[in-house]
Design a protein around this motif. Structure first.
Motif: not given
Length: 778
Positions: A444-471
């Protein structure tokens, strides 16, 4: 006669010296001592008395002769002396007159002296009396001064000094003047004064105990604030040290807030009065009553942190006062007493906190409560009170805190999403996403722009919120005096609960929502795959914030793998369900003319729309794991085949013409062509076409009318129509029978070949016989 005379002479010779000695003693000794000397005369030999008397007479005669000689010798001188005396007689009378006159004159002159002498005597008596009075007053004055001092001390409320003065009066001063009546009055008044002092001091103590209730809150607040600001001040000695005031100006000590003099005075007074035990019992009894009042919480204490703070400060203030009393008095309270009181209080405190904290639903309030408990425990621990049970309680509250966090995060996990891969057009957008979620894919890093991550917006949101929960969970674990390993283990357990309960429940609820379509479900599966891969980064994150060694073997691992697998399996099952529902929607659009004489020559429109839909949806499935897409495709084909079969066998369908069968066959051919076009890669050979094998064999049987082969080969493993059930064939064949002249679908058979109608009847009979045989066998 001669012998007798000799004997007498010899006897007389022996006694003569003895008699002379006796006579010499009589003459020379005092008349008081003559008795023993004379008695010796009678104690001697017989006739000694007579001989002594004779010797005494002889001695007397000798003395008379000597006296006579002496008188004769001095007679002339005596006469001369008399003559001289007569001569001076006249002069003597003159002298007598003169002496008498002199005496008279002397007596007259001495009368004044006598009067003055008497005055002097009276003065001397008065002086002696004054001296005596002064001496007595010198004995009484100190007593009166001390008694006056006692009165002044009583007036000035210096009762301890007054008692000491009473002791001095009784032991030193009163014994000196005990014979005086005023002293007796004073002695009789002292017991009353002592009782007055006891009553007054006890009244002061009651006032002190009443006021200390008002000051306990301030004392506790001050002590806890010092520990909160500077944990280094969390010991009793530092809180009370004078140097502490210099290094921390403005910080008050317990002595600054409370005047303990009533306690000291009362204790000293009762000690002096010998009634210290009564005072100690009263003080301890009253303080125990106050302790029960302090430990009684307000009904709404759990609603705000201030309610808990007031509760804690009152308790801290109470025990800080008791600790102060313990260290500055001798025996008023003992360590055993304070320990007993603390154990009683600790049990009540734990029960109260356990009950009230259970009502807390706000994690921020629970966290503030935890911080208060830690400060509360550290403060009292600094005063020597054991607080291990409080930290054990904190572990119970920690579980409740995690529960409130889980409830809060159930709302935080806003799984609202566009269910589309995240598009990025430049490096900045790429880094912005990577900073939120640890996505690593070299291709994926080798692909040229523009491109798309396979996951949607909820994935970073969930990951961040899990870290916030840990904090957030870590905040509770801080200050619990636990090792990094224990904290790490606690964080992992709470994070596991977040993943396996809260997040899993949120994902399952999302998956089962009616509005979630197939495209969304596909994206959810992709999202859970990437979240599952990110679990190892969450483990590293926990390891880093707890500062434990990377080599440490954890007994607790994150269960994200199973959580996201379960969610993914649920999404897959939902995909299969919704895909079948969608197929049913298309099938319901089918509008066959079951009595048509000739087919249209092309497949039905609803079926072509369905196949196009399946092609497009399976194109989306290319992002899914291969087995998921293959299972979905196979499930769809099987469900479509089953639906088509049920359509033919529907009990409400009474007649089917051969033209309708031929038209239906065209639709099945399109299904087979779709299956053979490999809509999802990975199927081997004609695996997907086998989903329609039951339909194909049934339709082939009716299209070629090969009943003799079917009936002859039925039950044989190599039968051409092995998948055709006799009951199914009978049902369909009966729908094609000529049941009335008006609707005889085999009218052409009567014209061309009437024997074929008989053949159908014969086949129906044979099939019925075969079906009945199968039923009996079963």
């Amino acid at each position: 006669m001669k012998r007798a005379k000799m004997a007498e002479n010899s006897e007389g010779l022996g006694t003569v010296p003895e008699h002379e000695r006796i006579l010499q003693e009589i003459e020379s000794t005092d008349t008081a001592c003559v008795g023993p000397t004379l008695r010796s005369v009678y104690d001697d030999q017989p006739n000694a008395h007579k001989k002594f008397m004779e010797k005494l007479d002889a001695c007397i005669r000798n003395h008379d002769k000597e006296i006579e000689k002496m008188c004769n010798f001095h007679h002339q001188g005596f006469v001369d002396a008399i003559t001289e005396l007569l001569k001076v007689r006249t002069d003597a009378e003159k002298l007598k007159v003169q002496v008498t006159d002199t005496n008279r004159r002397f007596q007259d002159a001495g009368k004044e002296v006598i009067i003055q002498t008497e005055d002097i005597i009276r003065c001397r008596i008065q002086q002696r009396n004054i001296t005596t009075v002064v001496e007595k007053l010198q004995l009484c004055l100190p007593v009166l001064e001390m008694y006056s001092k006692l009165k002044e001390q009583m007036t000035a409320k210096r009762y301890y000094s007054a008692l000491k003065t009473m002791e001095q009066l009784e032991n030193v001063y009163f014994p000196r003047v005990s014979q005086y009546r005023f002293c007796q009055l004073m002695i009789e008044n002292l017991p009353k004064l002592r009782e007055d002092i006891k009553e007054i001091s006890m009244s002061d103590l009651k006032d002190f105990l009443e006021s200390i209730r008002k000051h306990s809150d301030k004392i506790g607040e001050t002590a806890m604030k010092q520990v909160e600001v500077d944990p280094g001040l969390g010991s009793r000695s530092e809180l009370k040290a004078d140097t502490q005031l210099l290094s921390h100006p403005g910080i008050l000590t317990v002595q600054d807030l409370v005047d303990f003099s009533p306690v000291y005075r009362c204790l000293h007074i009762y000690s002096v009065l010998g009634d210290e035990e009564t005072f100690e019992n009263y003080y301890r009894k009253q303080r125990k009553k106050q302790a029960r009042l302090v430990l009684q919480p307000q009904s709404n204490m759990h609603e705000t942190v201030d309610g808990y703070r007031r509760y804690f400060t009152q308790i801290v203030g109470f025990f800080v006062v008791e600790d102060h009393i313990l260290h500055v008095t001798q025996g008023l309270v003992t360590r055993a007493y304070t320990d007993e009181l603390w154990n009683m209080a600790l049990s009540k405190i734990i029960a109260v906190l356990r009950a009230h904290s259970s009502y807390c639903t706000d994690p921020d309030l629970v966290l503030e409560l935890k911080n208060l408990i830690v400060i509360f425990a550290d403060t009292l621990q600094g005063y020597g009170f054991p607080v291990n049970r409080l930290f054990d309680l904190l572990f119970e509250i920690r579980d409740q805190y995690n529960e409130t966090l889980l409830k809060k995060w159930a709302g935080v996990f806003r799984l609202e999403d566009n269910y589309s891969p995240i598009p990025i057009v430049n490096e900045e957008e790429y880094k912005a996403v990577i900073s939120k979620f640890p996505f690593q894919d070299p291709d994926f890093e080798k692909q040229s722009f523009p491109k798309k991550f396979p996951m949607s917006q909820s994935v970073p949101h969930i990951y961040i919120q899990v870290k916030e929960f840990i904090y957030a969970s870590l905040k509770f674990s801080e200050s619990l005096h636990r090792s990094s390993t224990e904290i790490d283990d606690m964080l992992r357990k709470s994070t596991n609960l977040l993943l396996t309960r809260t997040l899993s429940s949120c994902l399952l609820n999302l998956i089962r929502k009616p509005h979630i379509g197939l495209t969304e479900l596909v994206q959810i599966i992709i999202n859970t795959t990437h979240l599952e891969q990110a679990c190892k980064y969450l483990e590293d994150f926990i390891t880093n914030i707890t500062n434990i060694s990377q080599e440490t073997v954890h007994t607790t691992r994150l269960y994200g793998l199973s959580t996201f697998k379960d969610a993914r399996h649920a999404a897959e099952g939902e995909i299969y369900t919704k895909l079948n529902q969608k197929i049913d929607e298309f099938v319901q659009l089918a509008d066959y003319d079951w009595t048509m004489s000739e087919p249209d020559g092309r497949a039905s429109g609803y079926l072509m729309d369905l196949i196009n839909f399946l092609r497009s949806i399976f194109q989306v499935f290319t992002h899914l794991p291969g087995k998921v897409a293959q299972t979905a495709c196979m499930s769809a084909c099987q469900h479509l085949s089953t639906s088509l079969m049920q359509m033919l066998l529907d009990s409400e369908l009474k007649q089917i013409s051969m033209g309708a069968v031929q038209q239906f066959n065209l639709d099945v051919i399109q299904c087979e062509l779709f299956a053979s076009s490999e809509p999802v890669p990975g199927f081997q050979g004609d695996t997907l076409q086998l989903a329609f094998i039951d339909l194909r064999q049934l339709l082939d049987l009716f299209m070629v009318w090969d009943w003799s082969t079917y009936l002859a080969d039925y039950g044989q493993p190599a039968s051409k129509y092995l998948r055709v059930n006799p009951n199914t064939a009978l049902t369909l064949l009966e729908k094609m029978k000529d049941t009335s002249k008006k609707n005889n679908i085999f009218a052409q058979f009567r014209k061309n070949d009437r024997d074929k109608q008989k053949l159908i009847e014969t086949v129906v009979k044979q099939l019925r016989s075969l079906v009945n045989g199968m039923s009996q066998h079963t």
